[in-house]
Design a protein around this motif. Structure first.
Motif, short mmCIF file in Angstrom:
data_model
loop_
_atom_site.label_atom_id
_atom_site.label_comp_id
_atom_site.label_asym_id
_atom_site.label_seq_id
_atom_site.Cartn_x
_atom_site.Cartn_y
_atom_site.Cartn_z
N GLU A 1 0.84 -1.21 0.00
CA GLU A 1 0.00 0.00 0.00
C GLU A 1 0.87 1.26 0.00
OE1 GLU A 1 -4.10 -1.50 2.18
OE2 GLU A 1 -2.34 -1.08 3.41
N THR A 2 1.93 1.24 0.79
CA THR A 2 2.86 2.37 0.79
C THR A 2 3.55 2.50 -0.55
OG1 THR A 2 3.21 2.11 3.17
CG2 THR A 2 4.84 3.40 1.97
N THR A 3 3.87 1.37 -1.17
CA THR A 3 4.48 1.38 -2.50
C THR A 3 3.58 2.07 -3.52
OG1 THR A 3 5.75 -0.64 -2.08
CG2 THR A 3 5.28 -0.11 -4.39
N ILE A 4 2.30 1.74 -3.50
CA ILE A 4 1.37 2.37 -4.43
C ILE A 4 1.30 3.87 -4.17
CG2 ILE A 4 -1.09 2.51 -5.03
CD1 ILE A 4 -1.15 -0.58 -4.65
N ALA A 5 1.37 4.29 -2.91
CA ALA A 5 1.40 5.72 -2.60
C ALA A 5 2.69 6.36 -3.11
CB ALA A 5 1.26 5.93 -1.09
N TYR A 6 3.82 5.65 -3.01
CA TYR A 6 5.08 6.14 -3.56
C TYR A 6 4.94 6.40 -5.05
CZ TYR A 6 8.72 5.86 0.09
OH TYR A 6 9.53 6.09 1.17
N GLU A 7 4.29 5.48 -5.77
CA GLU A 7 4.14 5.65 -7.21
C GLU A 7 3.14 6.76 -7.54
OE1 GLU A 7 6.09 4.60 -9.35
OE2 GLU A 7 7.13 2.94 -8.36
N GLN A 8 2.15 6.96 -6.68
CA GLN A 8 1.26 8.10 -6.88
C GLN A 8 2.04 9.41 -6.76
OE1 GLN A 8 -2.02 8.60 -4.07
NE2 GLN A 8 -3.27 9.61 -5.64
N VAL A 9 2.95 9.47 -5.81
CA VAL A 9 3.83 10.63 -5.70
C VAL A 9 4.62 10.81 -6.99
CG1 VAL A 9 5.89 11.55 -4.56
CG2 VAL A 9 4.07 10.53 -3.19
N ALA A 10 5.25 9.73 -7.45
CA ALA A 10 6.08 9.82 -8.65
C ALA A 10 5.29 10.32 -9.84
CB ALA A 10 6.71 8.46 -8.95
N VAL A 11 4.05 9.85 -9.97
CA VAL A 11 3.22 10.24 -11.12
C VAL A 11 2.79 11.69 -11.01
CG1 VAL A 11 0.99 9.85 -12.24
CG2 VAL A 11 2.44 7.90 -11.64
N ASP A 12 2.13 12.06 -9.93
CA ASP A 12 1.53 13.39 -9.87
C ASP A 12 2.53 14.50 -9.56
OD1 ASP A 12 -1.09 12.92 -10.70
OD2 ASP A 12 -1.68 12.17 -8.74
N LEU A 13 3.60 14.21 -8.82
CA LEU A 13 4.62 15.22 -8.59
C LEU A 13 5.42 15.48 -9.88
CD1 LEU A 13 6.12 17.09 -6.61
CD2 LEU A 13 7.60 15.16 -6.04
N THR A 14 5.83 14.41 -10.55
CA THR A 14 6.63 14.58 -11.77
C THR A 14 5.80 15.22 -12.88
OG1 THR A 14 7.85 12.58 -11.14
CG2 THR A 14 8.22 13.43 -13.35
N ALA A 15 4.52 14.83 -12.98
CA ALA A 15 3.66 15.43 -14.00
C ALA A 15 3.49 16.92 -13.73
CB ALA A 15 2.30 14.74 -14.03
N TRP A 16 3.31 17.30 -12.46
CA TRP A 16 3.17 18.73 -12.13
C TRP A 16 4.44 19.49 -12.48
CZ3 TRP A 16 5.50 22.43 -9.15
CH2 TRP A 16 4.76 23.60 -8.91
N VAL A 17 5.60 18.93 -12.13
CA VAL A 17 6.87 19.58 -12.44
C VAL A 17 7.04 19.71 -13.95
CG1 VAL A 17 9.38 19.23 -12.41
CG2 VAL A 17 8.06 19.02 -10.29
N ALA A 18 6.69 18.65 -14.71
CA ALA A 18 6.79 18.72 -16.17
C ALA A 18 5.93 19.84 -16.72
CB ALA A 18 6.40 17.38 -16.78
N ARG A 19 4.74 20.00 -16.16
CA ARG A 19 3.84 21.06 -16.63
C ARG A 19 4.42 22.45 -16.33
NH1 ARG A 19 -0.98 19.92 -13.16
NH2 ARG A 19 -1.51 22.05 -13.81
N MET A 20 5.11 22.60 -15.23
CA MET A 20 5.59 23.91 -14.78
C MET A 20 7.00 24.24 -15.25
SD MET A 20 2.97 24.95 -13.25
CE MET A 20 1.43 24.11 -12.89
N GLU A 21 7.76 23.25 -15.70
CA GLU A 21 9.16 23.47 -16.05
C GLU A 21 9.31 24.35 -17.29
OE1 GLU A 21 12.82 23.97 -16.37
OE2 GLU A 21 12.18 22.75 -14.64
N PRO A 22 10.07 25.47 -17.18
CA PRO A 22 10.22 26.37 -18.32
C PRO A 22 11.24 25.93 -19.36
CG PRO A 22 11.37 27.27 -16.41
CD PRO A 22 10.64 26.04 -15.94
N ASP A 23 12.20 25.09 -18.99
CA ASP A 23 13.25 24.68 -19.91
C ASP A 23 12.79 23.47 -20.73
OD1 ASP A 23 15.63 22.89 -20.66
OD2 ASP A 23 16.67 24.69 -20.03
N PRO A 24 12.76 23.56 -22.06
CA PRO A 24 12.23 22.46 -22.89
C PRO A 24 12.97 21.13 -22.71
CG PRO A 24 12.45 24.47 -24.19
CD PRO A 24 13.12 24.74 -22.88
#
Length: 400
Positions: free
Chosen positions: A97-120
Protein backbone atom coordinates in the motif's frame (compact mmCIF):
# COMPACT_ATOMS: atom_id res chain seq x y z
CA UNK A 1 2.01 37.37 -0.78
CA UNK A 2 5.71 37.11 -1.75
CA UNK A 3 7.96 35.21 0.62
CA UNK A 4 11.75 35.60 0.54
CA UNK A 5 13.22 32.89 2.81
CA UNK A 6 16.60 34.66 2.86
CA UNK A 7 14.99 37.57 4.67
CA UNK A 8 12.81 35.62 7.11
CA UNK A 9 13.85 34.73 10.64
CA UNK A 10 13.64 31.13 11.70
CA UNK A 11 13.95 29.28 15.00
CA UNK A 12 17.52 29.54 16.40
CA UNK A 13 19.38 26.26 15.96
CA UNK A 14 19.90 25.78 19.70
CA UNK A 15 16.10 25.79 20.18
CA UNK A 16 15.34 23.21 17.47
CA UNK A 17 16.23 20.02 19.38
CA UNK A 18 13.16 17.94 20.24
CA UNK A 19 12.75 15.26 22.90
CA UNK A 20 11.32 11.77 22.42
CA UNK A 21 7.78 12.82 23.27
CA UNK A 22 7.86 15.62 20.73
CA UNK A 23 9.24 13.31 18.03
CA UNK A 24 6.61 10.63 18.64
CA UNK A 25 3.96 12.03 16.31
CA UNK A 26 0.71 10.19 15.65
CA UNK A 27 0.44 8.78 12.13
CA UNK A 28 -2.18 9.84 9.62
CA UNK A 29 -5.31 7.70 9.33
CA UNK A 30 -4.92 5.53 6.19
CA UNK A 31 -8.69 5.22 5.76
CA UNK A 32 -9.65 8.87 6.11
CA UNK A 33 -6.59 10.99 5.28
CA UNK A 34 -6.41 12.91 2.03
CA UNK A 35 -4.27 10.75 -0.32
CA UNK A 36 -2.32 13.86 -1.22
CA UNK A 37 -1.45 14.38 2.46
CA UNK A 38 0.27 10.99 2.30
CA UNK A 39 1.93 12.08 -0.95
CA UNK A 40 3.28 15.20 0.73
CA UNK A 41 4.61 13.09 3.61
CA UNK A 42 6.39 10.72 1.22
CA UNK A 43 7.83 13.63 -0.75
CA UNK A 44 9.20 15.41 2.31
CA UNK A 45 10.70 12.19 3.61
CA UNK A 46 12.64 11.90 0.35
CA UNK A 47 13.72 15.54 0.59
CA UNK A 48 14.94 15.12 4.17
CA UNK A 49 16.77 11.87 3.36
CA UNK A 50 18.56 13.63 0.49
CA UNK A 51 19.46 16.52 2.83
CA UNK A 52 21.00 14.09 5.31
CA UNK A 53 22.89 12.06 2.69
CA UNK A 54 24.18 15.21 1.00
CA UNK A 55 25.39 16.59 4.34
CA UNK A 56 27.22 13.33 5.06
CA UNK A 57 28.93 13.48 1.67
CA UNK A 58 29.88 17.11 2.26
CA UNK A 59 31.27 16.15 5.67
CA UNK A 60 33.43 13.43 4.09
CA UNK A 61 34.97 15.93 1.66
CA UNK A 62 35.31 18.94 3.99
CA UNK A 63 38.68 19.58 5.72
CA UNK A 64 37.43 22.55 7.80
CA UNK A 65 36.61 21.48 11.41
CA UNK A 66 34.37 24.50 12.03
CA UNK A 67 32.28 23.79 8.93
CA UNK A 68 32.06 20.10 9.82
CA UNK A 69 30.69 21.07 13.24
CA UNK A 70 28.01 23.28 11.68
CA UNK A 71 27.07 20.55 9.22
CA UNK A 72 26.82 18.02 12.06
CA UNK A 73 24.53 20.23 14.14
CA UNK A 74 22.18 20.97 11.27
CA UNK A 75 22.31 17.37 10.06
CA UNK A 76 21.10 16.04 13.40
CA UNK A 77 18.09 18.35 13.28
CA UNK A 78 17.43 17.24 9.69
CA UNK A 79 17.51 13.64 10.96
CA UNK A 80 14.92 14.52 13.60
CA UNK A 81 12.77 16.16 10.94
CA UNK A 82 13.03 13.06 8.76
CA UNK A 83 11.89 10.84 11.62
CA UNK A 84 8.87 13.04 12.32
CA UNK A 85 7.89 13.19 8.64
CA UNK A 86 8.35 9.50 7.85
CA UNK A 87 6.69 8.43 11.10
CA UNK A 88 3.51 10.17 9.92
CA UNK A 89 3.01 7.18 7.62
CA UNK A 90 0.53 4.73 9.13
CA UNK A 91 1.88 1.44 10.45
CA UNK A 92 -1.45 -0.13 9.53
CA UNK A 93 -0.63 0.19 5.84
CA UNK A 94 1.11 -2.73 4.18
CA UNK A 95 4.39 -2.27 2.37
CA UNK A 96 2.55 -2.68 -0.93
CA UNK A 97 0.00 0.00 0.00
CA UNK A 98 2.86 2.37 0.79
CA UNK A 99 4.48 1.38 -2.50
CA UNK A 100 1.37 2.37 -4.43
CA UNK A 101 1.40 5.72 -2.60
CA UNK A 102 5.08 6.14 -3.56
CA UNK A 103 4.14 5.65 -7.21
CA UNK A 104 1.26 8.10 -6.88
CA UNK A 105 3.83 10.63 -5.70
CA UNK A 106 6.08 9.82 -8.65
CA UNK A 107 3.22 10.24 -11.12
CA UNK A 108 1.53 13.39 -9.87
CA UNK A 109 4.62 15.22 -8.59
CA UNK A 110 6.63 14.58 -11.77
CA UNK A 111 3.66 15.43 -14.00
CA UNK A 112 3.17 18.73 -12.13
CA UNK A 113 6.87 19.58 -12.44
CA UNK A 114 6.79 18.72 -16.17
CA UNK A 115 3.84 21.06 -16.63
CA UNK A 116 5.59 23.91 -14.78
CA UNK A 117 9.16 23.47 -16.05
CA UNK A 118 10.22 26.37 -18.32
CA UNK A 119 13.25 24.68 -19.91
CA UNK A 120 12.23 22.46 -22.89
CA UNK A 121 15.05 19.93 -22.40
CA UNK A 122 14.35 19.54 -18.68
CA UNK A 123 10.61 19.35 -19.35
CA UNK A 124 11.26 16.50 -21.77
CA UNK A 125 13.21 14.61 -19.09
CA UNK A 126 10.25 14.77 -16.69
CA UNK A 127 7.75 13.82 -19.40
CA UNK A 128 9.87 10.82 -20.31
CA UNK A 129 10.24 9.61 -16.72
CA UNK A 130 6.62 10.07 -15.66
CA UNK A 131 5.33 7.64 -18.30
CA UNK A 132 7.49 4.97 -16.70
CA UNK A 133 6.38 5.67 -13.14
CA UNK A 134 2.79 5.64 -14.43
CA UNK A 135 3.31 2.09 -15.65
CA UNK A 136 4.94 1.04 -12.36
CA UNK A 137 1.77 2.15 -10.56
CA UNK A 138 -0.26 -0.10 -12.86
CA UNK A 139 2.01 -3.13 -12.24
CA UNK A 140 2.00 -2.71 -8.46
CA UNK A 141 -1.78 -2.20 -8.43
CA UNK A 142 -2.21 -5.57 -10.12
CA UNK A 143 0.16 -7.19 -7.63
CA UNK A 144 -1.87 -5.60 -4.81
CA UNK A 145 -5.12 -7.03 -6.12
CA UNK A 146 -3.57 -10.44 -6.63
CA UNK A 147 -1.86 -10.97 -3.26
CA UNK A 148 -3.84 -8.70 -0.92
CA UNK A 149 -7.21 -8.96 -2.71
CA UNK A 150 -7.78 -5.22 -2.57
CA UNK A 151 -8.04 -2.48 -5.14
CA UNK A 152 -5.73 0.49 -5.55
CA UNK A 153 -8.58 3.03 -5.71
CA UNK A 154 -8.69 2.72 -1.92
CA UNK A 155 -5.24 4.33 -1.90
CA UNK A 156 -5.22 6.74 -4.84
CA UNK A 157 -8.90 7.68 -4.34
CA UNK A 158 -9.61 8.25 -8.05
CA UNK A 159 -7.20 11.21 -8.06
CA UNK A 160 -4.72 9.28 -10.18
CA UNK A 161 -5.66 6.84 -12.91
CA UNK A 162 -4.21 3.33 -12.97
CA UNK A 163 -3.55 1.97 -16.45
CA UNK A 164 -0.58 1.06 -18.66
CA UNK A 165 2.06 3.64 -19.45
CA UNK A 166 5.29 2.89 -21.28
CA UNK A 167 5.59 -0.87 -20.60
CA UNK A 168 8.02 -1.55 -17.78
CA UNK A 169 10.09 -4.08 -19.70
CA UNK A 170 11.01 -1.29 -22.16
CA UNK A 171 12.59 0.73 -19.34
CA UNK A 172 15.69 -1.45 -19.18
CA UNK A 173 18.21 0.61 -21.16
CA UNK A 174 21.98 0.55 -21.42
CA UNK A 175 23.32 2.55 -18.44
CA UNK A 176 25.04 5.17 -20.58
CA UNK A 177 21.69 5.98 -22.20
CA UNK A 178 20.30 7.06 -18.83
CA UNK A 179 22.63 10.06 -18.66
CA UNK A 180 21.21 13.47 -19.57
CA UNK A 181 22.71 16.87 -20.36
CA UNK A 182 22.96 19.05 -17.21
CA UNK A 183 21.47 22.49 -16.93
CA UNK A 184 23.87 25.45 -16.94
CA UNK A 185 24.07 26.70 -13.35
CA UNK A 186 24.88 30.21 -14.58
CA UNK A 187 22.01 30.48 -17.04
CA UNK A 188 19.13 28.26 -15.93
CA UNK A 189 16.14 29.63 -14.04
CA UNK A 190 16.23 29.11 -10.25
CA UNK A 191 12.95 27.16 -10.41
CA UNK A 192 14.58 24.64 -12.75
CA UNK A 193 17.24 23.89 -10.13
CA UNK A 194 14.52 23.31 -7.52
CA UNK A 195 12.58 21.02 -9.85
CA UNK A 196 15.64 18.90 -10.60
CA UNK A 197 16.60 18.57 -6.94
CA UNK A 198 13.03 17.72 -5.92
CA UNK A 199 12.46 14.96 -8.46
CA UNK A 200 15.96 13.53 -7.98
CA UNK A 201 15.36 13.32 -4.23
CA UNK A 202 11.94 11.73 -4.60
CA UNK A 203 13.21 9.11 -7.06
CA UNK A 204 16.23 8.40 -4.86
CA UNK A 205 13.96 7.69 -1.90
CA UNK A 206 11.83 5.38 -4.05
CA UNK A 207 14.97 3.53 -5.12
CA UNK A 208 16.10 3.21 -1.48
CA UNK A 209 12.66 2.01 -0.39
CA UNK A 210 12.43 -0.73 -3.02
CA UNK A 211 15.99 -1.88 -2.37
CA UNK A 212 15.09 -2.53 1.25
CA UNK A 213 11.49 -3.78 1.20
CA UNK A 214 11.63 -5.99 -1.91
CA UNK A 215 13.07 -9.11 -0.27
CA UNK A 216 10.64 -8.94 2.68
CA UNK A 217 7.93 -10.60 0.57
CA UNK A 218 7.41 -14.36 0.45
CA UNK A 219 5.58 -14.45 -2.89
CA UNK A 220 8.12 -15.01 -5.70
CA UNK A 221 6.30 -12.68 -8.12
CA UNK A 222 6.38 -9.85 -5.58
CA UNK A 223 10.11 -10.31 -4.96
CA UNK A 224 10.74 -10.39 -8.69
CA UNK A 225 8.64 -7.30 -9.42
CA UNK A 226 10.33 -5.22 -6.71
CA UNK A 227 13.70 -6.33 -8.04
CA UNK A 228 12.83 -5.36 -11.61
CA UNK A 229 11.32 -1.98 -10.78
CA UNK A 230 14.04 -1.32 -8.19
CA UNK A 231 16.62 -1.55 -10.97
CA UNK A 232 14.62 0.91 -13.05
CA UNK A 233 14.51 3.34 -10.13
CA UNK A 234 18.31 3.29 -10.18
CA UNK A 235 18.09 4.28 -13.85
CA UNK A 236 15.71 7.09 -12.93
CA UNK A 237 18.04 8.46 -10.26
CA UNK A 238 20.83 8.51 -12.85
CA UNK A 239 18.45 10.21 -15.31
CA UNK A 240 17.47 13.00 -12.90
CA UNK A 241 20.74 13.57 -11.07
CA UNK A 242 22.43 14.05 -14.45
CA UNK A 243 20.31 17.16 -14.95
CA UNK A 244 22.15 18.97 -12.12
CA UNK A 245 25.19 20.99 -13.21
CA UNK A 246 28.26 19.15 -11.80
CA UNK A 247 30.07 22.49 -11.69
CA UNK A 248 28.08 23.64 -8.68
CA UNK A 249 30.35 24.11 -5.66
CA UNK A 250 29.68 22.36 -2.37
CA UNK A 251 28.55 25.70 -0.92
CA UNK A 252 26.19 26.28 -3.85
CA UNK A 253 24.74 22.78 -3.54
CA UNK A 254 24.22 23.30 0.19
CA UNK A 255 22.44 26.59 -0.46
CA UNK A 256 20.18 25.00 -3.09
CA UNK A 257 19.33 22.09 -0.79
CA UNK A 258 18.30 24.33 2.08
CA UNK A 259 16.40 26.74 -0.17
CA UNK A 260 14.52 23.81 -1.72
CA UNK A 261 13.52 22.53 1.71
CA UNK A 262 12.13 25.96 2.56
CA UNK A 263 10.30 26.03 -0.76
CA UNK A 264 8.66 22.64 -0.29
CA UNK A 265 7.72 23.06 3.37
CA UNK A 266 6.22 26.45 2.52
CA UNK A 267 4.39 24.92 -0.48
CA UNK A 268 2.91 22.12 1.58
CA UNK A 269 2.03 24.41 4.48
CA UNK A 270 0.05 26.48 1.96
CA UNK A 271 -1.74 23.50 0.39
CA UNK A 272 -2.14 20.99 3.26
CA UNK A 273 -5.69 19.91 4.14
CA UNK A 274 -4.88 18.27 7.50
CA UNK A 275 -4.44 20.94 10.24
CA UNK A 276 -2.19 18.73 12.38
CA UNK A 277 0.14 17.92 9.50
CA UNK A 278 0.04 21.53 8.34
CA UNK A 279 1.40 22.54 11.77
CA UNK A 280 4.34 20.17 11.26
CA UNK A 281 5.11 21.69 7.85
CA UNK A 282 5.01 25.17 9.44
CA UNK A 283 7.30 24.16 12.29
CA UNK A 284 9.80 22.55 9.92
CA UNK A 285 9.72 25.59 7.65
CA UNK A 286 10.69 27.79 10.58
CA UNK A 287 13.55 25.41 11.34
CA UNK A 288 14.69 25.34 7.72
CA UNK A 289 14.79 29.13 7.55
CA UNK A 290 17.63 29.02 10.09
CA UNK A 291 19.33 26.18 8.20
CA UNK A 292 19.14 28.33 5.07
CA UNK A 293 20.58 31.32 6.92
CA UNK A 294 23.56 29.21 8.00
CA UNK A 295 24.03 27.86 4.46
CA UNK A 296 23.84 31.41 3.07
CA UNK A 297 26.52 32.64 5.48
CA UNK A 298 28.78 29.72 4.52
CA UNK A 299 28.13 30.45 0.85
CA UNK A 300 29.06 34.11 1.21
CA UNK A 301 32.18 33.32 3.25
CA UNK A 302 33.57 30.45 1.17
CA UNK A 303 32.09 31.02 -2.30
CA UNK A 304 32.47 34.78 -2.22
CA UNK A 305 29.10 35.51 -3.81
CA UNK A 306 25.74 36.84 -2.72
CA UNK A 307 23.14 34.05 -2.36
CA UNK A 308 20.69 36.21 -4.31
CA UNK A 309 22.86 35.54 -7.38
CA UNK A 310 21.96 31.85 -7.19
CA UNK A 311 18.46 31.43 -5.76
CA UNK A 312 15.11 33.05 -6.52
CA UNK A 313 14.46 36.40 -4.80
CA UNK A 314 11.06 35.08 -3.65
CA UNK A 315 9.62 31.59 -3.46
CA UNK A 316 8.00 30.41 -6.70
CA UNK A 317 4.36 29.34 -6.85
CA UNK A 318 3.69 26.44 -4.45
CA UNK A 319 4.31 22.87 -5.51
CA UNK A 320 0.82 21.41 -5.78
CA UNK A 321 -0.44 17.84 -5.67
CA UNK A 322 -3.42 17.66 -8.00
CA UNK A 323 -4.84 15.28 -10.63
CA UNK A 324 -2.94 15.23 -13.94
CA UNK A 325 -5.16 12.82 -15.83
CA UNK A 326 -5.59 14.74 -19.06
CA UNK A 327 -1.91 15.70 -19.20
CA UNK A 328 -0.81 12.09 -18.72
CA UNK A 329 -3.22 10.81 -21.34
CA UNK A 330 -1.81 13.31 -23.82
CA UNK A 331 1.72 12.09 -23.07
CA UNK A 332 0.66 8.47 -23.50
CA UNK A 333 -0.91 9.29 -26.85
CA UNK A 334 2.17 11.12 -28.16
CA UNK A 335 5.32 9.95 -26.34
CA UNK A 336 4.84 6.37 -25.20
CA UNK A 337 7.12 4.84 -27.85
CA UNK A 338 10.26 6.82 -27.01
CA UNK A 339 13.49 5.41 -25.64
CA UNK A 340 16.89 7.07 -25.18
CA UNK A 341 20.23 7.06 -26.96
CA UNK A 342 23.04 9.02 -25.44
CA UNK A 343 21.51 12.12 -23.87
CA UNK A 344 18.67 12.32 -26.39
CA UNK A 345 15.38 10.59 -27.20
CA UNK A 346 14.41 8.45 -30.20
CA UNK A 347 11.30 6.57 -31.28
CA UNK A 348 13.18 3.70 -32.93
CA UNK A 349 14.67 0.88 -30.87
CA UNK A 350 18.39 1.24 -31.63
CA UNK A 351 20.93 -1.58 -31.63
CA UNK A 352 22.38 -0.88 -28.16
CA UNK A 353 18.90 -0.84 -26.65
CA UNK A 354 17.98 -4.14 -28.32
CA UNK A 355 21.23 -5.82 -27.20
CA UNK A 356 20.71 -4.71 -23.61
CA UNK A 357 17.09 -5.87 -23.63
CA UNK A 358 18.17 -9.31 -24.82
CA UNK A 359 20.95 -9.55 -22.25
CA UNK A 360 18.92 -8.52 -19.24
CA UNK A 361 15.85 -10.61 -20.13
CA UNK A 362 17.90 -13.78 -20.49
CA UNK A 363 15.15 -15.38 -22.53
CA UNK A 364 12.61 -14.99 -19.70
CA UNK A 365 9.45 -12.89 -19.56
CA UNK A 366 9.94 -10.09 -17.01
CA UNK A 367 8.00 -10.00 -13.76
CA UNK A 368 6.27 -6.80 -14.87
CA UNK A 369 4.53 -8.76 -17.64
CA UNK A 370 3.99 -11.95 -15.65
CA UNK A 371 2.19 -10.09 -12.83
CA UNK A 372 -0.48 -8.86 -15.25
CA UNK A 373 -1.05 -12.35 -16.67
CA UNK A 374 -1.14 -13.89 -13.19
CA UNK A 375 -3.65 -11.36 -11.89
CA UNK A 376 -5.79 -11.75 -15.00
CA UNK A 377 -5.82 -15.53 -14.41
CA UNK A 378 -6.59 -15.17 -10.70
CA UNK A 379 -9.02 -12.22 -10.71
CA UNK A 380 -10.63 -12.72 -14.09
CA UNK A 381 -9.21 -9.51 -15.56
CA UNK A 382 -6.30 -7.18 -15.04
CA UNK A 383 -6.79 -4.24 -12.68
CA UNK A 384 -7.25 -0.75 -14.13
CA UNK A 385 -8.75 2.45 -12.77
CA UNK A 386 -9.85 4.64 -15.67
CA UNK A 387 -11.96 7.68 -14.85
CA UNK A 388 -11.71 9.80 -17.98
CA UNK A 389 -13.12 7.66 -20.79
CA UNK A 390 -11.32 5.16 -23.05
CA UNK A 391 -7.62 4.65 -22.54
CA UNK A 392 -5.50 6.03 -25.42
CA UNK A 393 -4.19 3.27 -27.68
CA UNK A 394 -0.40 2.94 -27.35
CA UNK A 395 2.02 2.38 -30.20
CA UNK A 396 2.40 -1.17 -31.52
CA UNK A 397 6.02 -1.03 -30.38
CA UNK A 398 4.71 -1.02 -26.80
CA UNK A 399 3.12 -4.44 -27.24
CA UNK A 400 4.95 -7.62 -26.25
Amino acid sequence: MSFNPLQERGIPLDRQLRNWRELDVAPIDPDHADPYTRCRVITMNGIEVEAILFSHQFNRHCPDPAVKQQLAEVRFIEAQQQKVVNWLLPGLSSVLETTIAYEQVAVDLTAWVARMEPDPYLKRAYQFGVLEDFDHLYRYANLYEMIEHRKAEKIVDNLTEVMPGRPTYLHHRHPIDNLREPYDRNATAPISKLHALTIMSAEQQTMNFYMNVGPTYMEPIARQLYQEIGLIEEEHVTHYESLVDPGETWWEMLLNHEYNECYLYHSFMETESDPRVKAIWELHLNMELEHLRIAAELFKRHDGRDPQEVVAPVLPAPVTFEPNKGYLRDLIATQIDYTTIGTGYVQEAHERFERYQEAIMGGERPASEVVIDDNRAKSGEEYRLETEGPHPVPSLRAER
